[in-house]
Structures are given as C-alpha cells and as structure tokens.
Design an enzyme around this catalytic site. Structure first.
Site, short mmCIF file in Angstrom:
data_model
loop_
_atom_site.label_atom_id
_atom_site.label_comp_id
_atom_site.label_asym_id
_atom_site.label_seq_id
_atom_site.Cartn_x
_atom_site.Cartn_y
_atom_site.Cartn_z
N GLU A 178 0.88 -1.21 0.20
CA GLU A 178 0.03 -0.14 0.26
C GLU A 178 0.86 1.30 0.19
OE1 GLU A 178 -2.87 -0.09 3.27
OE2 GLU A 178 -3.72 -1.82 2.42
N GLU A 366 -5.66 -8.58 1.39
CA GLU A 366 -6.02 -8.03 2.39
C GLU A 366 -7.60 -7.71 2.54
OE1 GLU A 366 -4.18 -4.83 4.66
OE2 GLU A 366 -2.19 -5.72 4.01
C1 PNW Z 1 -3.95 -1.89 5.86
N1 PNW Z 1 -7.72 3.22 4.58
O1 PNW Z 1 -3.85 -0.44 6.00
C2 PNW Z 1 -2.59 -2.52 6.31
O2 PNW Z 1 -1.75 -2.87 4.93
C3 PNW Z 1 -2.27 -3.14 7.46
O3 PNW Z 1 -0.82 -3.31 7.87
C4 PNW Z 1 -3.22 -2.95 8.28
O4 PNW Z 1 -3.11 -3.06 9.68
C5 PNW Z 1 -4.59 -2.83 7.79
O5 PNW Z 1 -4.96 -2.44 6.56
C6 PNW Z 1 -5.92 -2.35 8.55
O6 PNW Z 1 -5.86 -1.34 8.94
C7 PNW Z 1 -4.67 0.29 5.57
O7 PNW Z 1 -7.73 4.43 4.96
C8 PNW Z 1 -4.69 1.53 6.23
O8 PNW Z 1 -8.68 2.93 3.75
C9 PNW Z 1 -5.77 2.45 5.92
C10 PNW Z 1 -6.68 2.23 5.00
C11 PNW Z 1 -6.60 0.80 4.28
C12 PNW Z 1 -5.67 0.09 4.69
#
Ligand code: PNW
Length: 455
Positions: A178, A366
C-alpha cells in the site's frame, strides 16, 4: 425437513465454489507482530522511532513486543495449519536484515526468516513475502528516506539481499504494501511514521515509491527463478455524496489519488494528473526516462479493500477541494476503525482493476474488520466478523461468477496485532491475543474460516 437440509447442503457456500486454483491465505506484517524490536543486531525502524514520540499513538503503545511472533512463530504457524490455511503472507523487516540499511547483512536476521520459511514449508504452508510493509530503517530516514531519490538504490540492494537469501524457497513475492498509505499517512498527513507533512514530502515519496515498485519487480524477476511477482494497493469504492457536478468531480479526484495513483504508472499510463491536477507538481521530481522505468509487468496485482468512501466537494481542503465524509456521520454499520461495512465495495474494486488491460491476475491480499471482541469462558464468539467475511466473500464470488479475473483471497489478519496509530485497540485477527500473557485463542471466525476452507 430432510429435503430442506439436503438442498442447503448442496448450495453450501465454501471455498470449493471458487475452484481448485483459487489461492487462500492470511496476511500479517513484520512490525505489527514480531516484537523483538532490538533483539540481536536489529536497528530501529521508523516505526520504532515514531512510536517513541509522545501523543502520536493510541495510549502511547508500540510494537516492541507485539505478538512476540519472533519467539512464537512455530505456535502461530501451527495455528494456521489447524485452521487449514494454505498460504501465509508476511513481510521482512529491513532493519533486522540490514541494520545499517545498506551494507552488511545480519546473519541473525537471515536466520530468523530462514526458520520461519522452513517451518512454513515443513507444514505445507506456502510463504508469500512482502518486501516492504512500512518499516524503513531509521538510518535511511536520517538521510531523507522516501523523499531522497537514493532510496531507489537502497531498495534495490535490500531486494537483492532478500532475493538471494530466500529466493530458493520463496517463489511468491510482493514488492510494496500500500504505497498510498505509507506516502499519504506517513508523508502528507503525518499520522504514520515518519510523521512528515505536506506536498514537499508527499510528492517525492510518491515518485520514489513508484520507481522502487518497478525496480524491485525487475530485480526479483532477474534473481528468483520461477518467481510469481506482485505488489499491493489499498483501494476503496468511491461514491459522491450526491449527483451534483462539483461532488462528482470531487469523487473523481479522490479516486485518482486513492485508487489509481500507483498502479497506472506501473502499466505505462503515467500519473492520473488529468483527474487530480495537484499531481502535475510531480513533474519537479520526474527525470527523463523515469516514466519508462516505472513500468513493470507484474504477474499479479494485490488489492486490499476494507470499505468505501463517500466524498463531497469542499473549499477548505487545500489542493484537493474534496473531502471524505466519515462513516459515523452517515448512519451506517461501522467497525472499530470507523470504516463502513460495505461488502459491495470489494466487488466494485475487483471490477475496476479488471478494467486495466495490463493486469494479468488479481488477488485480494487483504480484507478484514476490527470489532470489539469478548473472551468468555475461553471462547471468542465474534459473530460480526464472521458475518463480515461471509458478506464480502459472497461479493468476491459474484465477481468470479461474472467471469471477472479474481485469483485469490487473503484475510487481514491471522491474529490481533499492533494496528499502527490505533495501537492495540482495533482487533482484526482470526485469533485473539491476550497481550499481557501472549495467550492465543482461535475466535469463532477462525473456526468458521477453517471449515470454509476444508469442506
Ligand atoms: C492496511 N484506509 O492499512 C495495512 O496494510 C495493514 O497493515 C493494516 O493493519 C490494515 O490495512 C488494517 O488497517 C490500511 O484508510 C490503512 O482505507 C488505511 C486504509 C486501508 C488500509
């Protein structure tokens, strides 16, 4: 009664419906689970330094111990085995492998990941490795980190070390996790490590991540025989709050930034600056040949979807004039992250990424949800999470049925862990962790997933 039972059996929703070749797994990331933050030769990463600061993380928590996966990896891999999970996606800690960021390799670091990989293979679990899941060595941050163009050669060196030490056994690779989140949250909003703000940090970080994404892919291809190479993108279905033209335009801008920014240069389409004019400012960092170098033919694209975003125009947001309307202001079902539960989002994203001609395979790397879990008599009956998975997986299946490319699904995440700025509050795991005792309990969602996979 009998006939009713029979029919329900026949139409039972299980992994079988997705076909033999569909890939199933769970995902984790080094800093979120490993702990052992200063064990042996490991140097601090930007997440070690960031979490040392006051007031940046929920309750001042950090990943110093996290799930202690560093010491408990065998137990955790056996839990996966018990849940019939055939693929394990994890990331490598750069500062564990190369304490100085470049230069000398830590034998202890190599040994740790060798043991994890070998134990996975012994248990017939296939390792899927992410090179970079946000934990840059602090020594490299001290030299500018992602804002310094030198990051491309640092990253190439790191990739080489990983490919040459683990490529004999690891065939499935993802270059970045990401990039939108580590550049946006880490270099524009300042809410993730390294805590930088503003376009002067955000824009160079974007461009250098785009260069590293392709450079890493090319090196893996050259160094790992029979490698299957991907990279991962966060994505959310974006809808305007209503049909007014200014809100529709705001939604298009948000879509360009959140969903298109990192994949399009890798496909040779350049940056989506027509939809988001602020991206024209990237030109300052683009050197001749860069947009050609940014292209790489990935074997698969990993998409990571949790929710959708509702967007409206706003004069008060600089550069973008678009803003996201938080889920708790919209009267919808939300998770502990204040993310809307919106199963259709995952279908819409599969469809969107199917629209790119150059995308060969799509894997959900994910998907998951944080809800408040309660331990009662040694059990965690997390009905909401089970329902979340069922609903989202139905949408993935719908995509498959409609003939869209969709080749796999990884749950975020194996076990409750350090959820970045939110600390240990949001629990995303199939396995519950008591962070005082490190005791693991498979939640009812984990038991459900085990059955779903086995039947
Ligand atoms: C992901 N959003 O992060 C990451 O890859 C993981 O490490 C994390 O623990 C997981 O999702 C859950 O948060 C994100 O704002 C952070 O849409 C932000 C977003 C999506 C995924």
């Amino acid at each position: 009664m009998k006939t009713k039972n029979n029919t329900s059996k026949k139409t039972k929703f299980t992994s079988k419906k997705f076909g033999e070749d569909f890939v199933w797994g769970v995902s984790v990331a080094a800093y979120q689970i490993e702990g052992a933050h200063d064990k042996h030769d490991k140097s601090p990463s930007i997440w070690d330094s960031f979490t040392d600061q006051i007031g940046v993380i929920h309750k001042g928590e950090n990943g110093n111990t996290a799930c202690d996966f560093y010491h408990k990896y065998k137990e955790d891999i056996l839990l996966m085995k018990a849940m019939n999970i055939p693929n394990f996606r994890f990331s490598l800690s750069w500062s564990r492998l190369l304490p100085m960021g470049t230069g000398e390799v830590s034998e202890k670091g190599i040994q740790f990941y060798n043991e994890v990989i070998d134990f996975c293979l012994e248990q017939k679990i296939t390792p899927w490795v992410t090179l970079y899941h946000w934990d840059l060595p602090q020594v490299l941050q001290d030299q500018g980190g992602w804002t310094n163009r030198e990051i491309v050669s640092w990253f190439e060196n790191f990739t080489k070390v990983c490919a040459t030490h683990f490529g004999d056994r690891v065939k499935h690779w993802m270059v970045l996790n990401e990039p939108m989140v580590f550049t946006g949250a880490g270099h524009f909003l300042g809410v993730h490590a390294p805590g930088l703000k503003g376009l002067k940090n955000f824009l160079p970080a974007i461009h250098h991540a785009v260069l590293c994404q392709a450079a890493g892919g090319k090196l893996l291809k050259a160094l790992v025989p029979n490698a299957v190479i991907g990279t991962t993108f966060s994505c959310s279905y974006i809808t305007p709050i209503d049909k007014k033209k200014k809100n529709v335009l705001a939604a298009e801008k948000a879509d360009a930034l959140l969903n298109r920014l990192f994949i399009e240069p890798s496909l040779g389409l350049g940056y989506p600056s027509a939809a988001a004019p602020v991206l024209k400012k990237l030109n300052k960092y683009i050197q001749p040949g860069d947009l050609e170098d940014a292209v790489f033919e990935f074997d698969f694209i990993g998409i990571q979807n949790y929710t959708r975003e509702v967007v409206k125009h706003s004069y008060f947001v600089p550069y973008l004039s678009a803003k996201i309307i938080e889920a708790n202001k919209r009267n919808v079902q939300t998770t502990v992250m204040n993310w809307e539960v919106y199963p259709k989002s995952i279908y819409k994203m599969i469809k969107k990424f199917n629209g790119y001609e150059g995308v060969k395979k799509i894997i959900i790397t994910e998907n998951g949800a944080a809800f408040e879990d309660n331990v009662a008599n040694g059990f965690v009956n997390d009905i909401e999470r089970r329902n979340f998975f069922k609903q989202y997986l139905r949408q993935v299946y719908k995509a498959k049925e409609k003939g869209l490319k969709i080749d796999g699904y990884f749950v975020w995440t194996l076990m409750d862990n350090f959820e970045w700025a939110e600390g240990y509050k949001p629990r995303f795991g199939l396995v519950h962790i008591d962070f005082d005792t490190q005791k693991r309990i498979i939640k009812s969602s984990g038991k459900w997933f085990a059955k779903f996979l086995k039947s």
